[in-house]
Design an enzyme around this catalytic site. Structure first.
Site, short mmCIF file in Angstrom:
data_model
loop_
_atom_site.label_atom_id
_atom_site.label_comp_id
_atom_site.label_asym_id
_atom_site.label_seq_id
_atom_site.Cartn_x
_atom_site.Cartn_y
_atom_site.Cartn_z
N LYS A 138 0.87 -1.19 0.00
CA LYS A 138 0.00 0.00 0.00
C LYS A 138 0.90 1.23 0.00
O LYS A 138 1.77 1.36 0.86
CB LYS A 138 -0.89 -0.01 1.24
N HIS B 24 15.02 4.84 -0.48
CA HIS B 24 14.44 6.18 -0.49
C HIS B 24 13.41 6.33 -1.61
O HIS B 24 13.38 5.55 -2.53
CB HIS B 24 15.54 7.23 -0.65
#
Length: 513
Positions: free
Chosen positions: A274, A513
């Site tokens: 998600k 990241h």
């Protein structure tokens, strides 16, 4: 006489296309293997050397590099001076150029390719003809893709090609030669004069992607977006869509995150993602069990999520998955019964994608440039682990630690992952503070009604202070895996010994990241 010049390395559909051209009144010019293939198919073809009156030379390096060829291609039919020059020299016009280039990519993909073979598979005459024909698109049709043969014949049977049609062919031609030159440049930039790999990063990096489709919008409705594919890689961009609505930008990004994670496991696995982060990951004896364990980690976040499996989906698993709201389902295969179940949820996007190696490099766009790095494919083995605490890790704790560590690699940093019996039970992701990630993982486990007592925890980077360790232990962790390397490692190790928990160092970290 209208002339079509054909010289191709990919002979898919060649003879059928050439038969169609002959029926439309074209004379055929060709070279080498292409001419031979056409003759075998019963077609009359004139060799370029007979057409120009000049033999091939230099072991075939010079065949089509002749004024009669390039004048025939480049002459502008509407230019009186061009017309006079063509009449003066008795040069006919060439109305179509059908060319695809030497197989450079296939040649250099061979592990033992000789440098000389690579150089000899750099096409010279082919790109020259393609570029000449493309430049003169107002009068010449250039064809570089066998996939265009059938539709082109249909258009020609209806009459002369429109300028718009020739312009579309021109764009494909220049894209073809650009990709070809980029491929050569990239290979030469990473190899020395002996053909040995010399650098992973060439001085000039050329990227080539083909547009697969426009997307409805980007990350947000006010942003436009499109999907581009790489020709020499597999992955989510090449997935087969079996049913469902059009994929969105966010669907594709999340599906990629789920697929990368799930295919990293050798055992049957399920990953639920998600917003780019796994919210449940588990191994199981089958896809159904793996899904049930993964879903239990965070049912709230799984709502509207992306679900990926690394094994074929059967009916029972499809029924369980269909009971929740999901956006995308990904697997290498589906049984007919599973597809029948999923068909009752027509809005669910069902993707089929076979396992493939991770891409060699990761790219990230930044202002004014692009960052490129080798992909994070580091695999950790039990023998790589260093026991940092006095309390030894049990066999089950080591298994759970390794599983947690594998999951942490796909969780946005700072990442904290709690695991029990090779299933995630709490995940803290993307926080500015590792301590906050640890707290969030515990809060989410509590919200899901999961007991963290006896769990193993992975931290994607070292604990800078003991407070992070204290927090995961307070939630019930009894084993911790982390890179180590902090200035305060001794303080953190002392805390582990104080709590009586096992701590393993990996020596590597997994920032994402």
């Amino acid at each position: 006489m209208k002339y079509a010049l054909l010289s191709v390395s990919d002979k898919t559909g060649l003879c059928e296309f050439a038969h169609g051209l002959v029926q439309l009144g074209y004379g055929l010019l060709s070279t080498g293997g292409t001419a031979q293939a056409l003759r075998v198919a019963g077609l009359s073809v004139q060799d370029v050397s007979d057409y120009t009156g000049f033999p091939e030379m230099l072991d075939g390096r010079v065949k089509t590099l002749h004024p009669k060829i390039h004048a025939g291609i480049l002459a502008r039919r509407s230019n009186d001076a061009h017309l006079a020059a063509m009449m003066q020299h008795g040069f006919p016009y060439i109305d179509m150029v059908v060319v695809n280039l030497y197989p450079f990519a296939a040649t250099v993909a061979k592990p033992d390719v000789a440098f000389e073979d690579a150089i000899e598979n750099i096409d010279i005459g082919g790109p020259a003809m393609v570029r000449s024909a493309a430049k003169n698109f107002q009068h010449v049709a250039v064809v570089v893709n066998p996939g265009d043969y059938a539709s082109l014949l249909t258009l020609l049977q209806q009459g002369p090609l429109s300028q718009d049609s020739r312009y579309e062919l021109m764009k494909k031609a220049f894209a073809h030669t650009a990709a070809y030159d980029s491929m050569i440049s990239n290979w030469l930039g990473t190899h020395d004069v002996q053909g040995q790999a010399s650098s992973a990063y060439p001085e000039q990096l050329n990227l080539n992607f083909s547009k697969a489709q426009n997307l409805r919008y980007g990350e947000n409705p006010h942003q436009s977006a499109a999907l581009y594919q790489s020709a020499d890689e597999s992955g989510i961009a090449h997935a087969t869509m079996l049913q469902g609505k059009e994929l969105s930008y966010n669907n594709l990004a999340d599906a990629d995150a789920a697929w990368q994670c799930v295919q990293s496991f050798a055992h049957t696995a399920c990953v639920i993602v998600k917003h780019a982060n796994p919210c449940g990951v588990a191994l199981g004896d089958g896809t159904l069990q793996a899904y049930q364990k993964a879903f239990a980690c965070d049912p709230t976040s799984a709502f509207g999520g992306i679900i990926a499996f690394n094994r074929p989906v059967e009916r029972a698993c499809a029924e369980a998955v269909s009971a929740q709201f999901l956006e995308v389902l990904i697997a290498p295969a589906y049984s007919d019964e599973a597809l029948s179940v999923l068909a009752k949820k027509p809005n669910v996007r069902v993707l089929q994608l076979h396992s493939a190696p991770h891409t060699a490099f990761d790219l990230k766009r930044i202002g004014g440039g692009v960052l490129i790095q080798s992909a994070d494919t580091h695999a950790l083995r039990p023998s790589d682990l260093k026991a940092a605490s006095r309390t030894p890790a049990s066999e089950q704790q080591i298994k759970d630690c390794l599983f947690a560590w594998q999951v942490a690699k796909y969780v946005k940093s700072n990442a904290i992952v709690f695991v029990k019996n090779e299933a995630t039970v709490g995940i803290g992701a993307g926080q500015m503070s590792r301590l906050d990630s640890a707290r969030i993982a515990g809060i989410k486990a509590q919200a899901a009604g999961l007991d963290l007592a006896g769990s193993a925890v992975a931290s994607d980077a070292f604990f800078p202070f003991r407070d992070g360790l204290d927090t995961v232990v307070a939630h019930g962790a009894t084993a911790v895996i982390q890179p180590g390397g902090s200035m305060r490692d001794n303080e953190v190790i002392a805390a582990a010994d104080e709590h009586g928990v096992a701590m393993l160092f990996t020596g590597v970290r997994h920032f994402r990241h």
